[in-house]
Motif scaffolding. Sequence first.
Motif: not given
Lengths: 158, 705
Positions: A140-142, B575-576, B586-587, B648-649
């Motif tokens: 995610v960070r990258i 979590a989705r 996805t999320d 996405a997080m």
Amino acid sequence: MSAALILRVNGREVAVDAAPDTPLLHVLRGELGLMGTRFGCGAGTCGACAVLVDGVETMACDIPVEAVSGKSVETIESLVRDDDPIVAEIVAHQAVQCGYCLPGIVIAAKALFARADGPLGRSQIAEALDGHLCRCGTHVRILDALESVSRRRAEGAA
Amino acid sequence: MTRQGPLPAPLGTAPRVTDWIRFEPDGRILVLSGRVELGQGNLTAILQMAADELDVAPERVSITGADTTRTPDEGFTSGSMSIMLGGQSVRFAASAARHLVLAEAARLLQTTPDRLSIEDGQVLSGGVETDLDLWKLAAQVDLAVEVSAFAAPKAPSERRVVGRSLPRIDLRERVTGSPFVHDIVMEGMLHGRPVHPPHIGARLASLDIEALRGREGVNAVFRDGQFVGIVADTEPQAIAAARRAASEARYESDVAAPDDAVEAIGGATGEVEVVAATGDPAAIRGREFRTRVTRPYLSHGSIGPSAAVALWSGDRLQVWTHSQGVYPLRQALSDVVGLPLDRIDVIHRPGAGCYGHNGADDVALDAVLMARAVPGRPVKVVWSRADEFRCAPLAPAMSTRARLVLDDHDTIAAMEVEANSAPHGNRPGRNGAPNLRAAAYLEKPFPVPRSADIPPAKGGGADRNAVPLYRVPNLRAAKRLVHELPYRTSSMRALGGHLNVYAIETLMDAVAAEIGEDPVAFRLRHLDDPRARAVIEGVMADAGDIVARGHDDSSGWGLGFARYKNTAAYCAIVARVELDETIRVTDVRACVDTGEVITPDGAINQTQGGILQAISWTLKEAVTFDGPSVATESWLDYPILRFSEVPAMRVSLIDRPEEPPLGVAEAAAGPTAAALGNALHKIIGRHVTDLPLTRDAVMTAMMES
């Protein structure tokens, strides 16, 4: 006795003694002392050893040194000298946990941005990195960092 | 002098200020830590804690990780205890140093310590700069005194450095430099490669050692029992020789293995150890719900294989290693090679990501055995990717059963959780054995011991998080260790917490669905701990957009919650998931309470990493076997999460500076797995009980319902 191979690594010509079928990775790390390119799997499946050969991302573990004779080889060390914006964004986003996978990813990103016409979306960047494994889960960070690079390039070009 | 909190345990073995803090020339401070940096940012956080107590700029502080020649013995860097034990010890020691030097300053200035303050090491009296600084004062004070007598750490309101996100001190070098064990270059260094038998118990029946010795560049071939080590001038020569040896070696074996290891574990009968018991859950009658969940053996899968450098000169052995525990490793090496402890130095150097007891200690023994064959020459050994998959300890496969009984008010009256598992705790020195792989291959082998697992007081192993945090008046939690399988297992991140939380949290959702109650409300109704409630409410508030999208037969969201070990960080995950040709997360939203936050960005980084790793384990991973041997040998056999599969997080932290700091690195694993299982439950109408949750597993579950 075989003649020494001449390579062009990070802009400099070097002669190497290694047997022609030696994987480039071991020539870089052994004879040439360039430790930034890392061993992960020896089979071209993890991306840790990525370098640029004539600007193309190449797994150094999976190519014999004779195949790069006469070509330009760029390793992560060349990006340190230039204080590359990719490395700067990785640092700014603290997009590192153990860091082992990072040089290969930086190299991949360099190749990706060099051939990109315009700004790149997150999923385009992610797909380009699918050959790079990260086990610590820094993905995610990258991606955040590389999206920043893409935005800055677009702003710079505007 | 009031002290904040109980004295941290590491101060018991290293009680003096000088064990932890040194004042160095040029206005610098050196912190000696018995912890090791695994990539989780712990040394940066510990450095902040020292800088804060001493009121010096963090840039003045250096920190060294564990090294038997100079740092305290803190055992293993494991269990998410770096801040709680290591950082707190440094905090107390730095505080003691502060108070000692301020007492001296007060004496010299003929004032009282409460009138003094420190700014970047400079002492001020009544707010006015004096000519005294920490270094001048430290030179005049005896700091080889007990931390416990002088420590009085700052109150939360006085802290200036902790709670801010200091950039990682080691970060840049890890990206572009060469800080790893793998990168060590020493004068006269040779390269070694082990030839491991396919499994412990296999006997080397034939291998032409002389032919190996004759190969170009080969300096030595060492054989002891079933272990063969090859030492050569260059790495490619060592690799090629080892490959040749591996293909030519013939082994014999009588070791048996079941056809299906996970089934064998699930079906095991035999003694259980009850770890928690209140009331009489077996006697409670009511509406009953049951589940049985399983997970396969997993691989640590670090991107860099294990590596070590050893140098045996004269009667002194030096080892550079990325082991989590340099002192236990030193003891284990001493036991195997017979050298006394004071002749062995074990020094930590970074490895690639470490998620538990991996091959780092094993390769150290490989290097030591090979270095013994070439005295005076350092030997660097790097495992191949196949060695890493086949020879490093595995994360244990498990099968957990849970039973839940509701009373007439749909409130939980009883719960029983029983975990069958291969052992989780076989670190070097545990269970009375060195637990270094090659030691089991030697002519006089050190047999692999029967593991006692990690005791409940240390958070348990197979039983980790088998006790839910929910209010359960009649509770029984138990574990059954299954020793009969030939696969070597030990600790990996979260230990039993991954599957046990999956069991409990999927059961909670199943019950809520059956009684028609919202799964969040059902949980909150059973939670007295306000911090637990806060992370659940926090994540639900943060995930409002996800929840609003609801669920259908192709997408849905799920919740997972646990407090790691019931003593460390609280974590709630939403979590989705989308289900079509593939299963796609996805999320993910996370809300974490880790008590006092030392480095917010570090805590978030660890949580993001834990979530992504747990997604990979839960959706994709399973080690495969060929009888008693591990068959998995490459990334093609063992796919892990890829960049294009990353959700996405968003992670949010609840900072509680008044509370003790808690370990966070393992807290997300169980809740993430549970959130995925619960999301799938919403989509397909049932829980998938056997991990990994591959698309095939989901389709099979759908067909069965």
